[in-house]
Design a protein around this motif. Structure first.
Motif, PDB file in Angstrom:
ATOM      1  N   MET A  26      -3.658 -18.111  -8.441  1.00 12.34           N
ATOM      2  CA  MET A  26      -4.127 -17.336  -7.521  1.00 12.34           C
ATOM      3  C   MET A  26      -5.750 -17.673  -7.140  1.00 12.34           C
ATOM      4  O   MET A  26      -6.497 -18.064  -8.111  1.00 12.34           O
ATOM      5  CB  MET A  26      -4.120 -15.737  -7.691  1.00 12.34           C
ATOM      6  N   ASP A  27      -6.216 -17.659  -6.051  1.00 10.78           N
ATOM      7  CA  ASP A  27      -7.630 -18.166  -5.633  1.00 10.78           C
ATOM      8  C   ASP A  27      -8.226 -17.337  -4.907  1.00 10.78           C
ATOM      9  O   ASP A  27      -9.475 -17.584  -4.676  1.00 10.78           O
ATOM     10  CB  ASP A  27      -7.537 -19.408  -5.171  1.00 10.78           C
ATOM     11  N   GLY A  78      -4.500  -9.089  -5.085  1.00 11.03           N
ATOM     12  CA  GLY A  78      -4.241  -7.674  -4.758  1.00 11.03           C
ATOM     13  C   GLY A  78      -2.701  -7.663  -4.355  1.00 11.03           C
ATOM     14  O   GLY A  78      -2.011  -6.847  -4.586  1.00 11.03           O
ATOM     15  N   ARG A  79      -2.360  -8.678  -3.521  1.00  8.86           N
ATOM     16  CA  ARG A  79      -0.978  -8.885  -3.070  1.00  8.86           C
ATOM     17  C   ARG A  79      -0.099  -9.193  -4.204  1.00  8.86           C
ATOM     18  O   ARG A  79       1.276  -8.538  -4.011  1.00  8.86           O
ATOM     19  CB  ARG A  79      -0.783 -10.028  -2.135  1.00  8.86           C
ATOM     20  N   ALA A  80      -0.461  -9.929  -5.167  1.00  7.42           N
ATOM     21  CA  ALA A  80       0.685 -10.035  -6.423  1.00  7.42           C
ATOM     22  C   ALA A  80       0.756  -8.763  -7.282  1.00  7.42           C
ATOM     23  O   ALA A  80       1.939  -8.386  -7.542  1.00  7.42           O
ATOM     24  CB  ALA A  80       0.046 -11.064  -7.263  1.00  7.42           C
ATOM     25  N   VAL A  81      -0.335  -7.900  -7.243  1.00 12.52           N
ATOM     26  CA  VAL A  81      -0.298  -6.621  -7.730  1.00 12.52           C
ATOM     27  C   VAL A  81       0.880  -5.664  -6.968  1.00 12.52           C
ATOM     28  O   VAL A  81       1.597  -5.088  -7.772  1.00 12.52           O
ATOM     29  CB  VAL A  81      -1.531  -5.910  -8.025  1.00 12.52           C
ATOM     30  N   ALA A  82       0.974  -5.956  -5.864  1.00 11.94           N
ATOM     31  CA  ALA A  82       1.454  -4.941  -5.076  1.00 11.94           C
ATOM     32  C   ALA A  82       3.073  -5.396  -4.983  1.00 11.94           C
ATOM     33  O   ALA A  82       3.811  -4.218  -5.094  1.00 11.94           O
ATOM     34  CB  ALA A  82       1.023  -5.163  -3.423  1.00 11.94           C
ATOM     35  N   GLN A  83       3.199  -6.755  -5.264  1.00 11.34           N
ATOM     36  CA  GLN A  83       4.547  -7.184  -5.314  1.00 11.34           C
ATOM     37  C   GLN A  83       5.207  -6.872  -6.743  1.00 11.34           C
ATOM     38  O   GLN A  83       6.380  -6.225  -6.663  1.00 11.34           O
ATOM     39  CB  GLN A  83       4.563  -8.746  -5.457  1.00 11.34           C
ATOM     40  N   LEU A  84       4.183  -6.776  -7.599  1.00 15.53           N
ATOM     41  CA  LEU A  84       4.855  -6.235  -9.115  1.00 15.53           C
ATOM     42  C   LEU A  84       5.021  -4.694  -8.950  1.00 15.53           C
ATOM     43  O   LEU A  84       6.091  -4.338  -9.516  1.00 15.53           O
ATOM     44  CB  LEU A  84       3.559  -6.474 -10.315  1.00 15.53           C
ATOM     45  N   SER A 131      -6.199   5.426  -2.631  1.00 16.42           N
ATOM     46  CA  SER A 131      -6.780   4.797  -1.588  1.00 16.42           C
ATOM     47  C   SER A 131      -7.773   3.494  -2.099  1.00 16.42           C
ATOM     48  O   SER A 131      -7.835   2.412  -1.435  1.00 16.42           O
ATOM     49  CB  SER A 131      -7.920   5.563  -0.655  1.00 16.42           C
ATOM     50  N   THR A 132      -8.068   3.440  -3.450  1.00 14.36           N
ATOM     51  CA  THR A 132      -8.641   2.345  -3.924  1.00 14.36           C
ATOM     52  C   THR A 132      -7.655   1.339  -4.153  1.00 14.36           C
ATOM     53  O   THR A 132      -7.957   0.089  -3.908  1.00 14.36           O
ATOM     54  CB  THR A 132      -9.106   2.642  -5.248  1.00 14.36           C
ATOM     55  N   LEU A 133      -6.549   1.684  -4.849  1.00 10.98           N
ATOM     56  CA  LEU A 133      -5.477   0.896  -5.121  1.00 10.98           C
ATOM     57  C   LEU A 133      -4.868   0.108  -3.612  1.00 10.98           C
ATOM     58  O   LEU A 133      -4.649  -1.052  -3.580  1.00 10.98           O
ATOM     59  CB  LEU A 133      -4.264   1.449  -5.569  1.00 10.98           C
ATOM     60  N   ALA A 134      -4.750   0.675  -2.535  1.00 14.59           N
ATOM     61  CA  ALA A 134      -4.329   0.404  -1.298  1.00 14.59           C
ATOM     62  C   ALA A 134      -5.266  -0.432  -0.802  1.00 14.59           C
ATOM     63  O   ALA A 134      -4.763  -1.405  -0.204  1.00 14.59           O
ATOM     64  CB  ALA A 134      -4.372   1.605  -0.399  1.00 14.59           C
ATOM     65  N   THR A 143      -4.212  -4.600  -0.187  1.00  7.54           N
ATOM     66  CA  THR A 143      -4.482  -5.218   0.929  1.00  7.54           C
ATOM     67  C   THR A 143      -5.592  -5.985   1.618  1.00  7.54           C
ATOM     68  O   THR A 143      -5.830  -6.392   2.627  1.00  7.54           O
ATOM     69  CB  THR A 143      -4.429  -4.207   2.168  1.00  7.54           C
ATOM     70  N   GLY A 144      -6.326  -6.557   0.424  1.00  4.59           N
ATOM     71  CA  GLY A 144      -7.698  -7.275   0.605  1.00  4.59           C
ATOM     72  C   GLY A 144      -8.819  -6.388   1.395  1.00  4.59           C
ATOM     73  O   GLY A 144      -9.799  -7.165   1.723  1.00  4.59           O
ATOM     74  N   GLY A 145      -8.711  -5.098   1.158  1.00  6.17           N
ATOM     75  CA  GLY A 145      -9.880  -4.462   1.716  1.00  6.17           C
ATOM     76  C   GLY A 145     -11.088  -4.181   0.673  1.00  6.17           C
ATOM     77  O   GLY A 145     -11.877  -3.079   1.021  1.00  6.17           O
ATOM     78  N   VAL A 146     -11.246  -4.967  -0.092  1.00  2.73           N
ATOM     79  CA  VAL A 146     -12.360  -4.694  -1.404  1.00  2.73           C
ATOM     80  C   VAL A 146     -13.168  -5.995  -1.377  1.00  2.73           C
ATOM     81  O   VAL A 146     -12.355  -7.056  -1.555  1.00  2.73           O
ATOM     82  CB  VAL A 146     -11.964  -3.985  -2.682  1.00  2.73           C
ATOM     83  N   ALA A 147     -14.394  -5.777  -1.597  1.00  2.54           N
ATOM     84  CA  ALA A 147     -15.200  -7.157  -1.591  1.00  2.54           C
ATOM     85  C   ALA A 147     -15.082  -7.431  -3.274  1.00  2.54           C
ATOM     86  O   ALA A 147     -15.362  -8.657  -3.488  1.00  2.54           O
ATOM     87  CB  ALA A 147     -16.643  -6.867  -1.171  1.00  2.54           C
TER      88      ALA A 147
END
Length: 100
Positions: free
Chosen positions: A1-2, A8-14, A34-37, A41-45
């Protein structure tokens, strides 16, 4: 992962593979849904290491490091072409692509 997005997508898949909702996982980790969401989805810096380690622990995974594979990129190709053009200009020979 880069990137944080791919993490985040990998965590969602797990999470989905374990049949868990965001709300269930967030509650087990002490996070807001909401933090997890936003993380998934890549909405955090940025995302704290403690949060990440807790998510992975609950999901039955751990963090590990692997060497980054070096692959030939577009930048590499452009740099190589520039070197070839420059070399042909220095020798006076016409530049020819080796690609067919």
């Amino acid at each position: 992962m880069d990137s944080l997005y791919s993490l985040g997508r990998a965590v969602a898949q797990l999470r989905q593979e374990r049949g868990m909702t965001q709300k269930q996982l967030a509650t087990m980790c002490g996070l807001g849904q909401s933090t997890l969401a936003r993380f998934e989805t890549g909405g955090v810096a940025e995302f704290g290491s403690r949060k990440l380690l807790r998510l992975l622990e609950v999901l039955g995974h751990e963090l590990s490091f692997t060497p980054k594979s070096s692959s030939f990129t577009l930048d590499d190709a452009l740099a190589e072409r520039q070197r070839q053009v420059q070399a042909s200009e220095e020798t006076g020979a016409p530049w020819r692509s080796t690609e067919r």
